[in-house]
Structures are given as C-alpha cells and as structure tokens.
Design a protein around this motif. Structure first.
Motif, mmCIF file in Angstrom:
data_model
loop_
_atom_site.group_PDB
_atom_site.id
_atom_site.type_symbol
_atom_site.label_atom_id
_atom_site.label_comp_id
_atom_site.label_asym_id
_atom_site.label_seq_id
_atom_site.Cartn_x
_atom_site.Cartn_y
_atom_site.Cartn_z
ATOM 1 N N SER A 30 0.818 -1.222 0.000
ATOM 2 C CA SER A 30 0.000 0.000 0.000
ATOM 3 C C SER A 30 0.850 1.269 0.000
ATOM 4 N N THR A 31 1.995 1.243 0.685
ATOM 5 C CA THR A 31 2.880 2.417 0.647
ATOM 6 C C THR A 31 3.391 2.613 -0.783
ATOM 7 N N PHE A 32 3.753 1.507 -1.410
ATOM 8 C CA PHE A 32 4.267 1.552 -2.773
ATOM 9 C C PHE A 32 3.194 2.100 -3.733
ATOM 10 N N LYS A 33 1.966 1.626 -3.560
ATOM 11 C CA LYS A 33 0.865 2.054 -4.421
ATOM 12 C C LYS A 33 0.665 3.571 -4.309
ATOM 13 N N GLU A 34 0.747 4.060 -3.085
ATOM 14 C CA GLU A 34 0.595 5.493 -2.847
ATOM 15 C C GLU A 34 1.707 6.263 -3.560
ATOM 16 N N GLU A 35 2.934 5.752 -3.448
ATOM 17 C CA GLU A 35 4.093 6.379 -4.086
ATOM 18 C C GLU A 35 3.906 6.462 -5.600
ATOM 19 N N LEU A 36 3.401 5.383 -6.172
ATOM 20 C CA LEU A 36 3.232 5.327 -7.635
ATOM 21 C C LEU A 36 2.269 6.389 -8.138
ATOM 22 N N SER A 37 1.313 6.765 -7.289
ATOM 23 C CA SER A 37 0.324 7.743 -7.753
ATOM 24 C C SER A 37 0.707 9.178 -7.372
ATOM 25 N N ASN A 38 1.858 9.332 -6.709
ATOM 26 C CA ASN A 38 2.323 10.675 -6.338
ATOM 27 C C ASN A 38 2.838 11.424 -7.584
ATOM 28 N N ALA A 39 2.363 12.640 -7.776
ATOM 29 C CA ALA A 39 2.709 13.396 -8.990
ATOM 30 C C ALA A 39 4.202 13.674 -9.118
ATOM 31 N N ASN A 40 4.919 13.713 -7.999
ATOM 32 C CA ASN A 40 6.360 13.999 -8.060
ATOM 33 C C ASN A 40 7.221 12.740 -8.037
ATOM 34 N N SER A 41 6.588 11.579 -8.107
ATOM 35 C CA SER A 41 7.345 10.327 -8.082
ATOM 36 C C SER A 41 7.411 9.707 -9.467
ATOM 37 N N GLY A 54 13.354 -6.026 -11.465
ATOM 38 C CA GLY A 54 13.744 -5.013 -10.502
ATOM 39 C C GLY A 54 13.010 -3.717 -10.772
ATOM 40 N N PHE A 55 13.128 -2.799 -9.836
ATOM 41 C CA PHE A 55 12.485 -1.489 -10.015
ATOM 42 C C PHE A 55 13.261 -0.445 -9.238
ATOM 43 N N ALA A 56 13.032 0.796 -9.609
ATOM 44 C CA ALA A 56 13.724 1.905 -8.940
ATOM 45 C C ALA A 56 12.870 3.143 -9.077
ATOM 46 N N GLY A 57 12.953 4.018 -8.066
ATOM 47 C CA GLY A 57 12.112 5.207 -8.144
ATOM 48 C C GLY A 57 12.737 6.422 -7.493
ATOM 49 N N ILE A 58 12.259 7.567 -7.928
ATOM 50 C CA ILE A 58 12.714 8.845 -7.365
ATOM 51 C C ILE A 58 11.513 9.694 -6.978
ATOM 52 N N LYS A 59 11.785 10.655 -6.114
ATOM 53 C CA LYS A 59 10.792 11.686 -5.815
ATOM 54 C C LYS A 59 11.480 13.017 -6.055
ATOM 55 N N THR A 60 10.831 13.906 -6.784
ATOM 56 C CA THR A 60 11.474 15.177 -7.133
ATOM 57 C C THR A 60 10.929 16.337 -6.308
ATOM 58 N N VAL A 61 11.824 17.287 -6.035
ATOM 59 C CA VAL A 61 11.444 18.572 -5.436
ATOM 60 C C VAL A 61 12.238 19.618 -6.203
ATOM 61 N N LEU A 62 11.554 20.436 -6.976
ATOM 62 C CA LEU A 62 12.206 21.428 -7.839
ATOM 63 C C LEU A 62 13.282 20.748 -8.680
ATOM 64 N N ASP A 63 14.559 21.207 -8.599
ATOM 65 C CA ASP A 63 15.567 20.580 -9.465
ATOM 66 C C ASP A 63 16.406 19.518 -8.732
ATOM 67 N N GLU A 64 15.846 19.005 -7.617
ATOM 68 C CA GLU A 64 16.533 17.924 -6.914
ATOM 69 C C GLU A 64 15.637 16.681 -6.869
ATOM 70 N N ALA A 65 16.280 15.537 -6.729
ATOM 71 C CA ALA A 65 15.496 14.306 -6.589
ATOM 72 C C ALA A 65 16.157 13.393 -5.576
ATOM 73 N N ASP A 66 15.318 12.591 -4.921
ATOM 74 C CA ASP A 66 15.797 11.574 -3.983
ATOM 75 C C ASP A 66 15.521 10.210 -4.586
ATOM 76 N N ILE A 67 16.507 9.340 -4.520
ATOM 77 C CA ILE A 67 16.247 7.957 -4.920
ATOM 78 C C ILE A 67 15.513 7.297 -3.761
ATOM 79 N N MET A 68 14.297 6.850 -4.003
ATOM 80 C CA MET A 68 13.469 6.260 -2.950
ATOM 81 C C MET A 68 13.799 4.785 -2.751
ATOM 82 N N ASN A 69 14.084 4.110 -3.850
ATOM 83 C CA ASN A 69 14.519 2.716 -3.759
ATOM 84 C C ASN A 69 15.085 2.248 -5.093
ATOM 85 N N ILE A 70 15.886 1.224 -5.009
ATOM 86 C CA ILE A 70 16.373 0.532 -6.199
ATOM 87 C C ILE A 70 16.571 -0.917 -5.742
ATOM 88 N N VAL A 71 15.771 -1.775 -6.298
ATOM 89 C CA VAL A 71 15.716 -3.151 -5.799
ATOM 90 C C VAL A 71 15.703 -4.143 -6.963
#
Ligand SMILES: CC(C)(COP(=O)(O)OP(=O)(O)OC[C@H]1O[C@@H](n2cnc3c(N)ncnc32)[C@H](O)[C@@H]1OP(=O)(O)O)[C@@H](O)C(=O)NCCC(=O)NCCS
Length: 144
Positions: A30-41, A54-71
């Motif tokens: 459910s946390t993952f599902k929420e992340e997938l629908s986030n406009a900045n993810s 495998g999968f990997a994801g980021i979340k962006t804030v302006l011109d920066e991004a955080d790697i949320m996971n890479i598995v």
C-alpha cells in the motif's frame, strides 16, 4: 533482453504477492501504491519476457530528486540489473532537468554503496540511527 519501462500500477499488481519474499522488505504494497500515484514520483521497472526483475524510483522537489529505492529480484542480483536501473534513473533525471540526486543508504549495505560509488555518488552526510539501530549515509551526485 532486458528492457526498462515506466512502472505502472499493473506492474505493481504483478509482483504484489512476491514483493517482500522475492525483492525486499523495504515497503509494503500500500505504501508503494501510494508512491506510484504521487505526482512527483517516477518509477521504472526492468523486465525480461514479462518477468519483473527489478524497479527503482525517485521523488522530485524542484531541481533535486531523492532515490526512494532501487531493488533487484533476489535471484537476479549481480547480473548488472541494478546498474541498468540506476543508469536509466540518471537519464530520467536529466530529462526532468534535475541537477542533483540524493539518497540515503544503510551504512551496512555494501552492495548498494558500491553500486552508487560506481556511478559517481559521493558521501555528503550521516544520519544516526536512521534505520532503527543502523546509521544512514547520505550520498549525492551532481552534474548529471
Ligand atoms: C543494491 C542492488 C540494487 C544491486 O543490484 P545488482 O543488480 O545486484 O547490481 P549490479 O549487478 O548492477 O552491480 C553493480 C555494482 O554493485 C556492486 N555490488 C553489487 N552486488 C554486490 C555485492 N554483493 N557486494 C559488493 N558489491 C556489490 C558492485 O560494485 C557492482 O559493480 P561491478 O559489477 O562492476 O562489480 C541489489 O543488491 C539489491 O536489490 N539489494 C537490496 C535492495 C537494496 O538494498 N537497495 C538499495 C537501497 S534502497
């Protein structure tokens, strides 16, 4: 052949039952599902013959991004799939005009730290007890 795509909700449904056993116990469905629908993810998935490797994801804030996971699927590690995902994440960031990429990693997670170093990430910080009893290293890559 392994291909990398934007991850869909359908992909997540595909691995729902094996998410924790075959990948990792980092997030529940459910946390993952929420992340997938986030406009900045933004999430990518590596697939071969419709098998999700495998999968990997980021979340962006302006011109920066955080790697949320890479598995990568436990049975498919050390075959270059983590590198392929990270390469595609960096390309995605360039296309989104992201200038700096950050991540937190458990200081005991040697495979992940080696992977990030291979791609030019540098240690820039330390978060004590970030993962229960383990500390996190903050890493950063600039000039993507
Ligand atoms: C980290 C992870 C994604 C790496 O994926 P992978 O597909 O095995 O990685 P690759 O095969 O592309 O390896 C890339 C580099 O990572 C490093 N690496 C990978 N596995 C390693 C291991 N067991 N020990 C040491 N270094 C390792 C190496 O530097 C390797 O480069 P090389 O092949 O040139 O030696 C995978 O181990 C994983 O899914 N771990 C669990 C989830 C996790 O901890 N994710 C990171 C935090 S969110």
């Amino acid at each position: 052949m392994i291909e990398v795509y934007k991850m869909s909700l359908n992909d997540l449904e595909n691995i729902k039952e094996i998410l924790i056993s075959d990948f990792d116990d980092f997030w529940n469905y459910s946390t993952f599902k929420e992340e997938l629908s986030n406009a900045n993810s933004y999430y990518l998935v590596a697939k071969s013959d419709n098998e999700i490797l495998g999968f990997a994801g980021i979340k962006t804030v302006l011109d920066e991004a955080d790697i949320m996971n890479i598995v990568v699927k436990k049975s498919k590690r050390k075959l270059g799939i983590g590198s392929l995902l990270l390469k595609n994440i960096i390309e995605l960031c360039k296309n989104l005009n992201i200038s700096t990429l950050f991540l937190e990693v458990n200081e005991k997670n040697t495979p992940a730290i080696s992977l990030y170093k291979k791609f030019g990430f540098k240690n820039v910080g330390f978060r004590k007890n970030y993962y229960k009893e383990n500390n996190a290293i903050v890493m950063k890559k600039e000039n993507l």
